[in-house]
Design an enzyme around this catalytic site. Structure first.
Site, PDB file in Angstrom:
ATOM      1  N   ASP A 193      18.338-107.710  27.608  1.00  0.00           N
ATOM      2  CA  ASP A 193      17.361-106.631  27.661  1.00  0.00           C
ATOM      3  C   ASP A 193      16.868-106.548  29.105  1.00  0.00           C
ATOM      4  O   ASP A 193      17.059-107.476  29.904  1.00  0.00           O
ATOM      5  CB  ASP A 193      16.216-106.960  26.697  1.00  0.00           C
ATOM      6  CG  ASP A 193      15.064-105.983  26.799  1.00  0.00           C
ATOM      7  OD1 ASP A 193      15.318-104.764  26.840  1.00  0.00           O
ATOM      8  OD2 ASP A 193      13.909-106.449  26.853  1.00  0.00           O
ATOM      9  N   ASP A 195      13.481-104.557  30.301  1.00  0.00           N
ATOM     10  CA  ASP A 195      12.027-104.594  30.442  1.00  0.00           C
ATOM     11  C   ASP A 195      11.444-105.884  29.867  1.00  0.00           C
ATOM     12  O   ASP A 195      11.729-106.260  28.727  1.00  0.00           O
ATOM     13  CB  ASP A 195      11.398-103.395  29.726  1.00  0.00           C
ATOM     14  CG  ASP A 195      11.742-102.070  30.379  1.00  0.00           C
ATOM     15  OD1 ASP A 195      12.592-102.067  31.291  1.00  0.00           O
ATOM     16  OD2 ASP A 195      11.169-101.042  29.983  1.00  0.00           O
TER      17      ASP A 195
END
Length: 408
Positions: A193, A195
């Site tokens: 991922d 963020d």
């Protein structure tokens, strides 16, 4: 601590053997000297193990019994040699090789900062209570956290993981439990991922700060990451607030993005060890494409902010990267990389990452929300992304050695 081991072919259980143990201050030539001494007695090596901790060595050699009538001389000679090297010796008679390891073999990685004696005792006790046996302990790293690996047999991986995860939360340490085997070092694709994982920021909040709606967007983002809102609906609601922003804000946001500590080390080490690395994000290609170029990533996919006549329209284009989409992209990247899904690693922090974490061979929750920590295969709650390397069995020494290699 460092350790090494080797073993010859199986020795029948009724064959007499000698366990020769040498301990004392480490120095060059001890191992060679011991086996030079034993060589005069025509013994065969069954097993060897050596450990050095803070300059103190323990060297164990399991050897076959010498020819009749010379065992006493062997013992005297070994003790005399050890004394000449200012070491101590112990020789124990027995039968056969080491007892076979139990079925069900796992590797338990424990991360602490610091790693206390209390935590170590609790983990060891829990392993015993589950029916497991600790066969070997090895330190992977002393910086930026203390990372220790336990080789455990006699209990299946899943019940062992369930038992240890509960203790880890109470003790304030991180524990990862994976099945032992060659596949662990063959995991050749890592997908992250972006963020709050690869970077410290939420990209949409950086855009929102320029639009003057940061607080409103942050509230919706937090609810979505907790799993309280449908991601796609929340994405459209947040992006709509960016309508009218000048496209020049993209460059400003790119310059504001802060990599998570250890991110560069993680990616650099993985690449130099032959891994492929990718990112999937519910954020935007305007940032992930830049990260891909800067960090030398193999794969990157995210949502795309629509820009018309030099301004953001408040819409996204193309297929939405949501919770299910991240898992689909993991599978796509694995297929393109030629890597079985069982040999992939996924790293994320939010509910939006859960499908991806569960689909991967090893799913790692990084400084994640409680719902994610509980569902992932492993959790890291330290602010250094490169600690994930220790869950893959990579030592700190290997990380530092990789820095001396040219990128392939």
């Amino acid at each position: 601590m460092s350790a090494s081991q080797t073993s010859s072919s199986d020795v029948p259980a009724d064959v007499p053997t000698l366990l020769v143990k040498i301990f004392g201050k480490d120095r060059p030539g001890i191992t060679a000297g011991l086996f030079d001494t034993l060589a005069a007695y025509s013994v065969d090596v069954v097993d060897i193990e050596q450990v050095v901790t803070r300059g103190r060595m323990v060297l164990c050699a399991l050897v076959t019994e010498p020819p009749p009538g010379v065992e006493g001389d062997l013992r005297a000679t070994v003790h005399s040699w050890a004394e000449s090297m200012k070491m101590q010796a112990e020789i124990i008679s027995g039968l056969g090789d080491n007892r076979p390891r139990g079925l069900g073999r796992s590797l338990v990685t424990v991360l602490g900062h610091p790693l206390t004696a209390e935590a170590t005792a609790a983990i060891a006790a829990r392993i015993t209570k589950t029916g497991g046996n600790i066969d070997r302990i090895f330190r992977l790293a002393k910086y930026p956290v203390t990372a220790v690996e336990f080789a455990v047999s006699g209990v299946e991986t899943e019940p062992l993981r369930t038992a240890l995860v509960t203790d880890a939360a109470r003790l304030g340490i991180d524990v990862a439990v994976v099945a032992a085997g060659l596949y662990r070092r063959a995991q050749r694709l890592v997908v992250m991922d972006v963020d709050s994982t690869l970077i410290q920021d939420e990209v949409i909040e950086l855009f929102a700060a320029h639009a003057g709606c940061e607080d409103e967007v942050a509230e919706v983002t937090a609810a979505a990451m907790r799993g309280e809102l449908d991601f796609e609906q929340s994405l459209h609601a947040r992006v709509a607030l960016l309508e009218g922003l000048d496209a020049s804000v993209v460059d400003k946001v790119r310059s504001e993005v802060r990599l998570t500590p250890g991110a560069r080390t993680l990616i650099r080490t993985l690449k130099r060890l032959g891994y492929q690395v990718g990112v999937v994000s519910g954020g935007f290609t305007q940032v992930t494409d830049d990260l891909k170029e800067r960090l030398g990533l193999d794969f990157a996919h995210a949502n795309t902010l629509e820009i018309v006549d030099g301004r953001l329209t408040g819409k996204v284009t193309g297929e939405i990267v949501d919770r299910a989409g991240k898992a689909r992209l993991l599978r796509r990247f694995a297929a393109e990389a030629g890597v079985p899904l069982s040999q992939t690693v996924a790293i994320g922090d939010g509910a939006n990452d859960l499908d991806m974490l569960n689909a991967a061979g090893l799913g790692v929750a990084f400084n994640a929300k409680p719902v994610v920590r509980e569902a992932a295969h492993a959790a890291v709650n330290f602010p250094f992304l490169d600690t994930v390397l220790y869950l893959l069995g990579v030592t700190r020494e290997e990380v530092e050695a990789a820095d001396t290699l040219d990128v392939v």
